[in-house]
Write a protein that holds these residues in place. Sequence first.
Motif, PDB file in Angstrom:
ATOM      1  N   LEU A  16       0.821  -1.213   0.000  1.00 44.59           N
ATOM      2  CA  LEU A  16       0.000   0.000   0.000  1.00 44.59           C
ATOM      3  C   LEU A  16       0.851   1.258   0.000  1.00 44.59           C
ATOM      4  N   SER A  17       1.945   1.227   0.734  1.00 41.72           N
ATOM      5  CA  SER A  17       2.811   2.410   0.811  1.00 41.72           C
ATOM      6  C   SER A  17       3.407   2.720  -0.565  1.00 41.72           C
ATOM      7  N   HIS A  18       3.856   1.687  -1.256  1.00 44.31           N
ATOM      8  CA  HIS A  18       4.426   1.900  -2.591  1.00 44.31           C
ATOM      9  C   HIS A  18       3.354   2.406  -3.553  1.00 44.31           C
ATOM     10  N   PHE A  19       2.159   1.868  -3.444  1.00 40.45           N
ATOM     11  CA  PHE A  19       1.059   2.331  -4.302  1.00 40.45           C
ATOM     12  C   PHE A  19       0.765   3.809  -4.053  1.00 40.45           C
ATOM     13  N   THR A  20       0.743   4.189  -2.786  1.00 35.52           N
ATOM     14  CA  THR A  20       0.441   5.584  -2.436  1.00 35.52           C
ATOM     15  C   THR A  20       1.499   6.518  -3.016  1.00 35.52           C
ATOM     16  N   THR A  21       2.750   6.123  -2.941  1.00 38.35           N
ATOM     17  CA  THR A  21       3.856   6.945  -3.471  1.00 38.35           C
ATOM     18  C   THR A  21       3.722   7.118  -4.985  1.00 38.35           C
ATOM     19  N   ILE A  22       3.469   6.004  -5.687  1.00 37.10           N
ATOM     20  CA  ILE A  22       3.332   6.070  -7.145  1.00 37.10           C
ATOM     21  C   ILE A  22       2.115   6.885  -7.541  1.00 37.10           C
ATOM     22  N   PHE A  23       1.013   6.716  -6.821  1.00 33.48           N
ATOM     23  CA  PHE A  23      -0.218   7.445  -7.152  1.00 33.48           C
ATOM     24  C   PHE A  23      -0.010   8.943  -6.985  1.00 33.48           C
TER      25      PHE A  23
ATOM     26  N   LYS B  78       2.773  10.565  -7.157  1.00 35.23           N
ATOM     27  CA  LYS B  78       3.716  11.056  -8.168  1.00 35.23           C
ATOM     28  C   LYS B  78       2.996  11.409  -9.471  1.00 35.23           C
ATOM     29  N   TYR B  79       2.008  10.628  -9.842  1.00 33.22           N
ATOM     30  CA  TYR B  79       1.353  10.846 -11.140  1.00 33.22           C
ATOM     31  C   TYR B  79       0.067  11.670 -11.039  1.00 33.22           C
ATOM     32  N   MET B  80      -0.585  11.679  -9.860  1.00 31.54           N
ATOM     33  CA  MET B  80      -1.861  12.385  -9.734  1.00 31.54           C
ATOM     34  C   MET B  80      -1.779  13.643  -8.852  1.00 31.54           C
ATOM     35  N   ASP B  81      -0.612  13.905  -8.266  1.00 34.34           N
ATOM     36  CA  ASP B  81      -0.366  15.078  -7.404  1.00 34.34           C
ATOM     37  C   ASP B  81      -1.109  15.024  -6.078  1.00 34.34           C
TER      38      ASP B  81
ATOM     39  N   TYR C 141      -7.216  12.397  -3.111  1.00 39.48           N
ATOM     40  CA  TYR C 141      -7.872  12.386  -4.428  1.00 39.48           C
ATOM     41  C   TYR C 141      -9.360  12.047  -4.281  1.00 39.48           C
ATOM     42  N   ARG C 142      -9.668  11.074  -3.425  1.00 42.43           N
ATOM     43  CA  ARG C 142     -11.084  10.717  -3.208  1.00 42.43           C
ATOM     44  C   ARG C 142     -11.856  11.884  -2.608  1.00 42.43           C
ATOM     45  N   GLN C 143     -11.259  12.527  -1.589  1.00 47.27           N
ATOM     46  CA  GLN C 143     -11.939  13.666  -0.945  1.00 47.27           C
ATOM     47  C   GLN C 143     -12.170  14.789  -1.945  1.00 47.27           C
ATOM     48  N   ARG C 144     -11.191  15.052  -2.775  1.00 47.97           N
ATOM     49  CA  ARG C 144     -11.314  16.130  -3.769  1.00 47.97           C
ATOM     50  C   ARG C 144     -12.419  15.814  -4.775  1.00 47.97           C
ATOM     51  N   LYS C 145     -12.481  14.546  -5.237  1.00 51.13           N
ATOM     52  CA  LYS C 145     -13.505  14.150  -6.205  1.00 51.13           C
ATOM     53  C   LYS C 145     -14.907  14.178  -5.591  1.00 51.13           C
ATOM     54  N   GLN C 146     -14.975  13.908  -4.283  1.00 45.02           N
ATOM     55  CA  GLN C 146     -16.277  13.963  -3.621  1.00 45.02           C
ATOM     56  C   GLN C 146     -16.779  15.389  -3.502  1.00 45.02           C
ATOM     57  N   ARG C 147     -15.815  16.352  -3.275  1.00 45.87           N
ATOM     58  CA  ARG C 147     -16.204  17.773  -3.182  1.00 45.87           C
ATOM     59  C   ARG C 147     -16.486  18.355  -4.559  1.00 45.87           C
ATOM     60  N   CYS C 148     -15.643  18.002  -5.524  1.00 46.55           N
ATOM     61  CA  CYS C 148     -15.767  18.571  -6.877  1.00 46.55           C
ATOM     62  C   CYS C 148     -15.694  17.438  -7.899  1.00 46.55           C
ATOM     63  N   PRO C 149     -16.785  16.710  -8.155  1.00 47.48           N
ATOM     64  CA  PRO C 149     -16.767  15.545  -9.048  1.00 47.48           C
ATOM     65  C   PRO C 149     -16.278  15.847 -10.458  1.00 47.48           C
ATOM     66  N   ASP C 150     -16.473  17.103 -10.916  1.00 47.61           N
ATOM     67  CA  ASP C 150     -16.122  17.418 -12.306  1.00 47.61           C
ATOM     68  C   ASP C 150     -14.642  17.744 -12.475  1.00 47.61           C
ATOM     69  N   GLN C 151     -13.897  17.893 -11.398  1.00 45.91           N
ATOM     70  CA  GLN C 151     -12.470  18.246 -11.507  1.00 45.91           C
ATOM     71  C   GLN C 151     -11.599  17.011 -11.553  1.00 45.91           C
TER      72      GLN C 151
END
Length: 529
Positions: free
Chosen positions: A501-508, A510-513, A519-529
Amino acid sequence: MYNLLIVDDEIHVVEGLLFDLNKDKLNISEVFTAYTIKMAKEVYDHHPIDIMLCDIEMPQGSGLELLAWVGEHYAATETIIITSHADFAYAKEAIELGSLDYLLKPVPTVDLEKAIEKAINKLSQKSQFNHYHKFWSQHHPLIIEKFWLDLLQQTIPSNEKAISEVMKERNLPYSKQMKFILLLLSVQRWNKDMTIRDQKILEYALKNGATEMIIDESQTGSFVQLDQNRMLIIMAVEPEIAGMPGDLRSRCNAYIESCHRFFYCDISCYIGMPVHAHEIPRMFDQLKALERNNVAYNNKVFLLKGDTIQPASVKLPDTELWAALLKKGAKEAIISEIASYLEGLVSSNQIHAEILQKLHIDLMQRIYYVLNLKGIQAHELFSDPVSAELSANSTRSVSDMMIWVRHVVNKALKHGEVESVVDKVKKYISLHLEDDELTRDKIAAQTFLNPDYLSRLFKRETGLSISDYLLHERIRMAAELIAKTEMPISQVAGSVGYTNLSHFTTIFRKYMDYSPIEYRQRKQRCPDQ
């Protein structure tokens, strides 16, 4: 005079047959009747029966059962089936059990008389053989077949002295003046899908048909089964005969036509010249060569004298052109080139087996060369049973060669097409994102391509290496799952091939900022972004 037995559970049918029979004309002395299998067996217990007419369906047992019983206990009886059912399955079984004919009710008087006369002629032949013919018919066929096989395989030396000694040892009558004609019957193909049992029945029917249609009443023929599709007839002929019996070719043509029409096969017949026993192996070799070089014609009679196919010196085609067409992926063009070349040889009567063998080798050489350039492993394409069978059969005939050509060209170019390979890689990756051991080599194995070549090909077409594309697809799928589902982050990681999980989090990140939770919280607040 002959004794006849009629077996049918329908009394009116029996009475009708009795009324139609002209006993004097057919040389019938006694006619017996039975309405059940039990009654028929009782007749056999008390009277010799030469010919039996038998219905198939009866209330107390099948007529086919009675046919089998008669064949086992009274093999000299000639049997004729009469039935209301035009069922091919019944006909096959009746043939298999030795029935001479198969008649449909109501039986016309003419057909009935012809069938009985056919049975009488067969019975008459059995009683009119001379001493030589009696011997060959009375001995078990396997003993005779073994003798001929030993001679053909040259276990018995092919000289008069050795043959004379072996015949004496095996108690076989022999004279130096004896002559024989060899007929090689070769099934070129079966034109209908059949079970092994059906094919065996038809092979039996082919042999019976050859006995009746090819071998003259005054001759005796021995059959030697060479393999599944070939048998040899060795016919004894009068010593003074120097050539082929006058109507033998027409009899063979009639037999071939019947086999093609009724037994679903293409078959050709190769006829030798009359020879003495010690000359048979050489004659057999000549017939095999004639058969081997017949790669253009089906359902034909060939005479060794006059129809011999002599291999000629033929210029082979320019295979450089084939290689160029293969590299361009011009499938139809190369198939057309080869077809035109073969058609030209057939029309000029220059085609023979050696040409097809050379053509097969040269085409495979060019295909292997082009596959190697593209990094395709040939054994992965052509080691399957279908490819192996088509390759083995390709030199038997022009039509078999073209079937094989289409197969190998289609298969080679299908796996060599850039678009299909790249699409196949993408599809395989999308279906196996959860595999944490998904590697370049594993993906390459699915496409039958060299891993290095596949990597270059994939990058040229997509701009990404396979590993980069795999990483992007995993992150893309993970982002979709995080944004659109409530799946725990640990499960999301596992579903796209990450066990840590730690390696996945690091890679994610790196590519998604963002981290997966952010990322989940942001998509829940602003689904279109």
